[in-house]
Design an enzyme around this catalytic site. Structure first.
Site, PDB file in Angstrom:
ATOM      1  N   ARG A  62      -4.523   9.539  50.901  1.00  0.00           N
ATOM      2  CA  ARG A  62      -4.051   8.304  51.533  1.00  0.00           C
ATOM      3  C   ARG A  62      -5.093   7.759  52.505  1.00  0.00           C
ATOM      4  NH1 ARG A  62      -0.935   7.758  56.111  1.00  0.00           N
ATOM      5  NH2 ARG A  62      -0.249   9.929  55.975  1.00  0.00           N
ATOM      6  N   TYR A 115       1.344 -17.662  45.225  1.00  0.00           N
ATOM      7  CA  TYR A 115       2.186 -16.750  44.448  1.00  0.00           C
ATOM      8  C   TYR A 115       3.540 -16.576  45.147  1.00  0.00           C
ATOM      9  CZ  TYR A 115       3.785 -12.249  42.592  1.00  0.00           C
ATOM     10  OH  TYR A 115       4.532 -11.228  42.062  1.00  0.00           O
ATOM     11  N   LYS A 212      -4.857  -7.604  37.713  1.00  0.00           N
ATOM     12  CA  LYS A 212      -5.182  -8.695  36.799  1.00  0.00           C
ATOM     13  C   LYS A 212      -6.554  -8.492  36.154  1.00  0.00           C
ATOM     14  CE  LYS A 212      -1.269 -10.508  38.313  1.00  0.00           C
ATOM     15  NZ  LYS A 212      -0.885  -9.723  39.495  1.00  0.00           N
TER      16      LYS A 212
END
Length: 405
Positions: A62, A115, A212
Site C-alpha cells: 500500500r 464524467y 482506459k
C-alpha cells in the site's frame, strides 16, 4: 521518478516500452510482477529506518511496490512530470489528487461537463465537508475568470470534455488558475500522453483513468496522477495512503504490458474514429456529430499545439427521442453496449441514463447532455465492420424493426 536520463531523449513510442524499466538481476526481458503484500526486513534496525524514511526500500505494497513504481515512472515520463502516484481506480486518482490539497472553506472551480462520478464527487460529497464547488463552462474564458474566488484552491477540467468532446484551452485556463494562486488539475484520459501533454500547457496535476487507453484491454480498473515530486509525495503520504485507494501490483503489471502497444493502438483508434465520425456526419438520421477531428470543430486552432490528434471518442445526436436512442443501441450486433472507452472493442453508451446519470436534469441540460446523445469509443476492429454494424442499426430505425444482437 526514474533516474534514467535517456527518457529525455526518447520518443513517446519508445517510452511506452522502456520508460522506468529497471534491469532485472536474472536478465528477464519482461519486468517481474512483485505480487506481495509486505516486504521482509533484514533486521529491526532496517525496518525502523525505512519507516522513519532514513533508508530507501519497500515496506508494504500500500506504501509502495517495485511493479507499481515502474508503472508510475513510465507514465510520469510520458506526461513529462517528475513523479506519479498509481491508484486503485480512476476515481481514486481524482479523489486522492483533489482532497490532498483541500480543506473546509476552500473553493473548487470545475468544468460544467465532466464524467458523471467526478460530478457526483464534487457536487454531492465535497459539499458535505464544507468545500464549495462551482461549475462553469470553461470554454468561456471570461466566465471562467469571473467564477474564480479568493478561496479557490483547485481548478478541475477534462479536455476534450466527456461526453460531447468540447475542447478547452488548457493554457488559457491555467493562466486564470495561476493568477488566483490555484492549481490546475486536468483529466487527460481521453487523449493519453501521446496526443496531449497538459503539463506543457501549464497543468499542475494530470490524471488518468488507467482502465482506459493506458491499459487498453478492459481487464483492470486503475488510475494514476502525475505531478511535481512534492505534490505527488503529499498525495501518497496523505489521502492515498490513509484512504487506501492504492493500485494492486497485478493491475500495475497488466497496465505495463498494455502500455507497450499504446502508440500503435492509438494510431489505429484514431484512424478508425475519423472514418466513423465522417460516416455519422453524413447520415440522415444523425442531427449532429461532436468530434475534434473535423476541420470546422472549434478545437482546430489547438491542433498541433495543445493536441496532436483528435482521439477516438465520438458523441452524436440522433434524430428522434430517447426511445430512438435506446432502439438504436439495442439493435447493434458487433458494437458492445458498455460504459468505458479505450478498449480493443468498440463500445457505445447512452450518457444521460448511464455515465452521466448522477447529473440532475438541470445539470445535464446545462452541460448539453440530451436524451438523444450517444457516445461511441471506436475500437480496433476493421473499420468496415464497425460501419456496417452502425448502418444495419440505422436501417432498423428506418424500417421499425428491432433486434438485439
Amino acid at each position: 521518478m526514474c533516474t534514467n536520463n535517456k527518457h529525455k531523449h526518447w520518443q513517446p513510442a519508445t517510452v511506452t516500452i522502456h520508460g522506468g524499466k529497471a534491469k532485472d538481476e536474472h536478465g528477464a526481458l519482461v519486468s517481474p510482477l512483485y505480487q506481495t503484500a509486505t516486504f521482509a526486513f533484514a533486521n529491526t534496525a532496517q525496518g525502523s529506518a525505512r519507516f522513519a524514511g532514513e533508508e530507501p526500500g519497500y515496506i508494504y505494497s500500500r506504501l509502495g511496490n517495485p511493479t507499481i513504481t515502474e508503472l508510475e515512472q513510465r507514465v510520469a515520463a510520458l506526461e513529462d512530470y517528475p513523479a506519479a502516484a498509481a491508484t486503485a481506480t480512476g476515481m481514486g486518482a481524482v479523489s486522492a489528487a483533489m482532497l490532498a490539497f483541500l480543506q473546509q472553506g476552500d473553493h473548487v472551480l470545475v468544468s460544467d461537463a465532466i464524467y458523471g462520478c467526478s460530478f457526483a464527487l464534487f457536487s454531492h460529497l465535497f459539499t458535505r465537508f464544507g468545500i464549495e464547488v462551482s461549475f462553469v463552462d470553461m470554454a468561456d474564458l471570461e466566465q471562467t475568470a469571473a467564477a474564480m474566488q479568493t478561496n479557490t484552491k483547485l481548478v478541475f477540467l477534462e479536455s476534450p470534455v466527456n461526453p460531447h468532446l468540447k475542447v478547452i484551452d488548457i493554457a488559457a485556463v491555467a493562466a486564470i488558475a495561476h493568477a488566483g494562486d490555484a492549481k490546475l488539475v486536468v483529466d487527460n484520459t481521453f487523449m493519453t500522453p501521446l496526443l496531449q501533454q497538459p503539463r506543457r500547457q501549464g497543468a499542475d496535476l494530470v490524471l488518468h483513468s488507467a482502465t482506459k487507453y493506458l491499459n487498453g484491454h478492459g481487464d483492470v480498473v486503475a488510475g494514476i496522477v502525475c505531478g511535481s515530486a512534492e505534490d505527488i509525495e503529499l498525495i501518497k503520504l496523505t489521502t492515498l495512503k490513509d484512504m487506501g485507494a492504492t493500485m494492486s501490483p497485478h493491475d500495475a503489471w497488466l497496465i505495463l504490458r498494455g502500455l507497450k502497444t499504446l502508440d500503435v493502438r492509438m494510431q489505429r483508434h484514431c484512424e478508425n474514429a475519423q472514418q466513423v465520425a465522417e460516416y455519422l456526419r453524413d447520415h440522415a438520421q444523425v442531427r449532429e456529430v461532436y468530434y475534434p477531428g473535423f476541420a470546422d470543430h472549434p478545437a482546430q486552432p489547438l491542433m498541433g499545439t495543445q493536441m496532436h490528434g483528435a482521439g477516438a471518442v465520438i458523441a452524436f445526436e440522433l434524430c428522434g427521442d430517447i426511445n430512438t436512442a435506446r432502439q438504436f443501441l439495442d439493435s447493434l450486433q458487433l458494437i458492445t453496449i458498455a460504459v468505458s472507452l479505450g478498449d480493443a472493442e468498440t463500445l457505445i453508451q447512452h450518457p444521460a441514463s448511464m455515465t452521466h446519470s448522477p447529473y440532475t436534469p438541470e445539470a445535464r441540460a446545462a452541460a448539453g447532455i440530451t436524451d438523444t446523445l450517444v457516445r461511441i469509443s471506436v475500437g480496433l476492429e476493421a473499420v468496415s465492420d464497425i460501419l456496417s454494424d452502425l448502418e444495419q442499426a440505422f436501417t432498423q430505425l428506418t424500417t421499425g424493426e428491432h433486434q438485439h444482437g
